[in-house]
Scaffold this motif. Structure first.
Motif, PDB file in Angstrom:
ATOM      1  N   ARG A 199       0.836  -1.211   0.000  1.00  0.00           N
ATOM      2  CA  ARG A 199       0.000   0.000   0.000  1.00  0.00           C
ATOM      3  C   ARG A 199       0.867   1.256   0.000  1.00  0.00           C
ATOM      4  NH1 ARG A 199      -3.668   2.647   4.548  1.00  0.00           N
ATOM      5  NH2 ARG A 199      -5.326   3.558   3.281  1.00  0.00           N
ATOM      6  N   PHE A 200       1.956   1.236   0.773  1.00  0.00           N
ATOM      7  CA  PHE A 200       2.869   2.376   0.821  1.00  0.00           C
ATOM      8  C   PHE A 200       3.493   2.619  -0.553  1.00  0.00           C
ATOM      9  CE2 PHE A 200       7.302   3.715   0.955  1.00  0.00           C
ATOM     10  CZ  PHE A 200       7.205   4.947   1.581  1.00  0.00           C
ATOM     11  N   LEU A 201       3.973   1.558  -1.206  1.00  0.00           N
ATOM     12  CA  LEU A 201       4.649   1.702  -2.491  1.00  0.00           C
ATOM     13  C   LEU A 201       3.712   2.249  -3.559  1.00  0.00           C
ATOM     14  CD1 LEU A 201       6.792  -1.563  -2.479  1.00  0.00           C
ATOM     15  CD2 LEU A 201       7.586   0.777  -2.116  1.00  0.00           C
ATOM     16  N   TRP A 202       2.473   1.759  -3.594  1.00  0.00           N
ATOM     17  CA  TRP A 202       1.510   2.284  -4.566  1.00  0.00           C
ATOM     18  C   TRP A 202       1.174   3.740  -4.268  1.00  0.00           C
ATOM     19  CZ3 TRP A 202       0.739   0.538  -9.147  1.00  0.00           C
ATOM     20  CH2 TRP A 202       0.806  -0.823  -9.419  1.00  0.00           C
ATOM     21  N   THR A 203       1.040   4.072  -2.981  1.00  0.00           N
ATOM     22  CA  THR A 203       0.756   5.449  -2.588  1.00  0.00           C
ATOM     23  C   THR A 203       1.913   6.365  -2.962  1.00  0.00           C
ATOM     24  OG1 THR A 203      -0.569   4.653  -0.715  1.00  0.00           O
ATOM     25  CG2 THR A 203       0.134   6.955  -0.656  1.00  0.00           C
ATOM     26  N   LEU A 204       3.145   5.883  -2.744  1.00  0.00           N
ATOM     27  CA  LEU A 204       4.331   6.669  -3.097  1.00  0.00           C
ATOM     28  C   LEU A 204       4.386   6.935  -4.593  1.00  0.00           C
ATOM     29  CD1 LEU A 204       7.087   7.928  -2.351  1.00  0.00           C
ATOM     30  CD2 LEU A 204       8.096   5.646  -2.643  1.00  0.00           C
ATOM     31  N   LEU A 205       4.128   5.926  -5.391  1.00  0.00           N
ATOM     32  CA  LEU A 205       4.156   6.082  -6.843  1.00  0.00           C
ATOM     33  C   LEU A 205       3.109   7.100  -7.292  1.00  0.00           C
ATOM     34  CD1 LEU A 205       5.159   5.175  -9.645  1.00  0.00           C
ATOM     35  CD2 LEU A 205       3.415   3.370  -9.591  1.00  0.00           C
ATOM     36  N   ALA A 206       1.881   6.957  -6.804  1.00  0.00           N
ATOM     37  CA  ALA A 206       0.804   7.865  -7.201  1.00  0.00           C
ATOM     38  C   ALA A 206       1.084   9.293  -6.740  1.00  0.00           C
ATOM     39  CB  ALA A 206      -0.526   7.372  -6.621  1.00  0.00           C
ATOM     40  N   SER A 207       1.500   9.454  -5.480  1.00  0.00           N
ATOM     41  CA  SER A 207       1.722  10.786  -4.929  1.00  0.00           C
ATOM     42  C   SER A 207       2.867  11.504  -5.623  1.00  0.00           C
ATOM     43  CB  SER A 207       2.013  10.684  -3.427  1.00  0.00           C
ATOM     44  OG  SER A 207       2.240  11.967  -2.878  1.00  0.00           O
ATOM     45  N   SER A 208       3.980  10.811  -5.837  1.00  0.00           N
ATOM     46  CA  SER A 208       5.145  11.464  -6.453  1.00  0.00           C
ATOM     47  C   SER A 208       4.868  11.884  -7.895  1.00  0.00           C
ATOM     48  CB  SER A 208       6.365  10.540  -6.392  1.00  0.00           C
ATOM     49  OG  SER A 208       6.107   9.309  -7.049  1.00  0.00           O
ATOM     50  N   ALA A 252      -3.039  15.468  -0.919  1.00  0.00           N
ATOM     51  CA  ALA A 252      -3.111  15.684   0.530  1.00  0.00           C
ATOM     52  C   ALA A 252      -3.623  14.431   1.241  1.00  0.00           C
ATOM     53  CB  ALA A 252      -4.018  16.873   0.844  1.00  0.00           C
ATOM     54  N   ASN A 253      -4.596  13.757   0.638  1.00  0.00           N
ATOM     55  CA  ASN A 253      -5.111  12.518   1.211  1.00  0.00           C
ATOM     56  C   ASN A 253      -4.115  11.370   1.067  1.00  0.00           C
ATOM     57  OD1 ASN A 253      -7.897  13.322   2.025  1.00  0.00           O
ATOM     58  ND2 ASN A 253      -8.079  13.795  -0.141  1.00  0.00           N
ATOM     59  N   LEU A 254      -3.356  11.368  -0.033  1.00  0.00           N
ATOM     60  CA  LEU A 254      -2.302  10.374  -0.192  1.00  0.00           C
ATOM     61  C   LEU A 254      -1.223  10.555   0.878  1.00  0.00           C
ATOM     62  CD1 LEU A 254      -1.922  10.335  -4.100  1.00  0.00           C
ATOM     63  CD2 LEU A 254      -2.960   8.570  -2.660  1.00  0.00           C
ATOM     64  N   ASP A 255      -0.952  11.821   1.243  1.00  0.00           N
ATOM     65  CA  ASP A 255      -0.003  12.081   2.325  1.00  0.00           C
ATOM     66  C   ASP A 255      -0.488  11.450   3.629  1.00  0.00           C
ATOM     67  OD1 ASP A 255       1.822  13.504   0.819  1.00  0.00           O
ATOM     68  OD2 ASP A 255       0.966  15.453   1.285  1.00  0.00           O
TER      69      ASP A 255
END
Length: 288
Positions: A60-69, A168-171
């Motif tokens: 979940r962290f890795l997918w969130t990191l990819l999307a957010s960055s 902001a929500n991804l953060d």
């Protein structure tokens, strides 16, 4: 109350970052400025991450990191295009739409929605910031929205406001999966890597630009770091829409700085009205 104070600290740091950035952009291009800012932040956070330790990287962290960055990189490019192609007075008020968009994105992404008192505070800050950034001519009060149909820069900034309501929500998710410091470091270090080929392609003699402005560029990165850390810790304590709404009130400090130190007296009446409404909104959020 601590969450409110951290969010308020984010607003102050954002204002200082924007003020120092404004001076730097007279001497360096926007790509070099963006790269230097993320470089300084990464260097400042490396020892902090080292002493606090690595985190377990979930899927979940890795997918969130990819999307957010990727979304944050898009925001950087759209923001600079908007500033270059249109007047700030037309584009800047559209940023105030971010907290309103978050009333839709936050319930969907993180299951958060403010109570009635908090919602009132959000609306007041949005209105106050918007009023602070428009002309005193009553005929131009809706000019930023009218410009969406004919002004490419305004459309870019509208996109920025919407994307910020997602990032902001991804953060929030990233902080929940790891920690405020580790999430801040990994996200902005990833963006730094994205910026390297863009810098090589778009910028002229970026290393020389950085060498000539190393002190001022460091200060931008420093204020960016304090802003990001306060932002991430605040997300652990209060609702995401509250954090972002208070963060966007950084425009109040920029307006006051411009008035007292840059002798910018234009639209003074609207700006003071907007600041007053902002302060009322901040107080309401603090007690909600």
């Amino acid at each position: 109350m601590l969450g409110f104070l951290l969010a308020f600290g984010t607003a102050v740091s954002e204002a200082l970052k924007d003020i120092t950035s404004k001076h730097n952009l007279h001497h360096v291009d926007e790509y070099t400025a963006a790269f230097a800012m993320h470089l300084v932040q990464s260097l400042l956070l490396i020892p902090v991450v080292y002493f606090t330790g690595m985190e377990v990287l979930s899927t979940r962290f890795l997918w969130t990191l990819l999307a957010s960055s990727l979304l944050q990189l898009t925001v950087i490019l759209l923001y600079f295009k908007a500033i270059k192609r249109s007047e700030i007075s037309v584009t800047l008020p559209l940023i105030t739409l971010t907290p309103l968009f978050m009333l839709i994105t936050s319930p969907i992404m993180v299951g958060e929605f403010p109570n009635a008192l908090g919602l009132t505070g959000i609306v007041l800050i949005v209105i106050g910031t918007y009023i602070s950034n428009i002309s005193e001519d009553p005929k131009k009060i809706f000019e930023p929205f009218v410009s969406l149909g004919k002004n490419q820069g305004a459309r870019y900034m509208f996109g920025v406001a919407f994307i910020w309501s997602i990032t902001a929500n991804l953060d929030k998710i990233g902080v929940e999966e790891t920690s405020p410091v580790f999430w801040a470091f990994t996200k902005d270090f990833t963006i730094l890597l994205y910026l390297i080929p863009i810098l090589i392609w778009k910028s002229k003699k970026p290393l020389l630009q950085i060498r000539n402005r190393k002190g001022p560029l460091f200060m931008v990165g420093f204020f960016r770091t304090t802003s990001v850390l306060a932002h991430m810790f605040a997300l652990q304590l209060i609702l995401v829409p509250y954090v972002i709404t208070i963060k966007r009130s950084s425009a109040v400090f920029i307006i006051l700085y411009a008035f007292f130190f840059l002798n910018e007296k234009k639209n003074f009446r609207n700006r003071m009205i907007g600041i007053s409404i902002n302060l009322i909104g901040l107080f309401i959020i603090a007690i909600s």
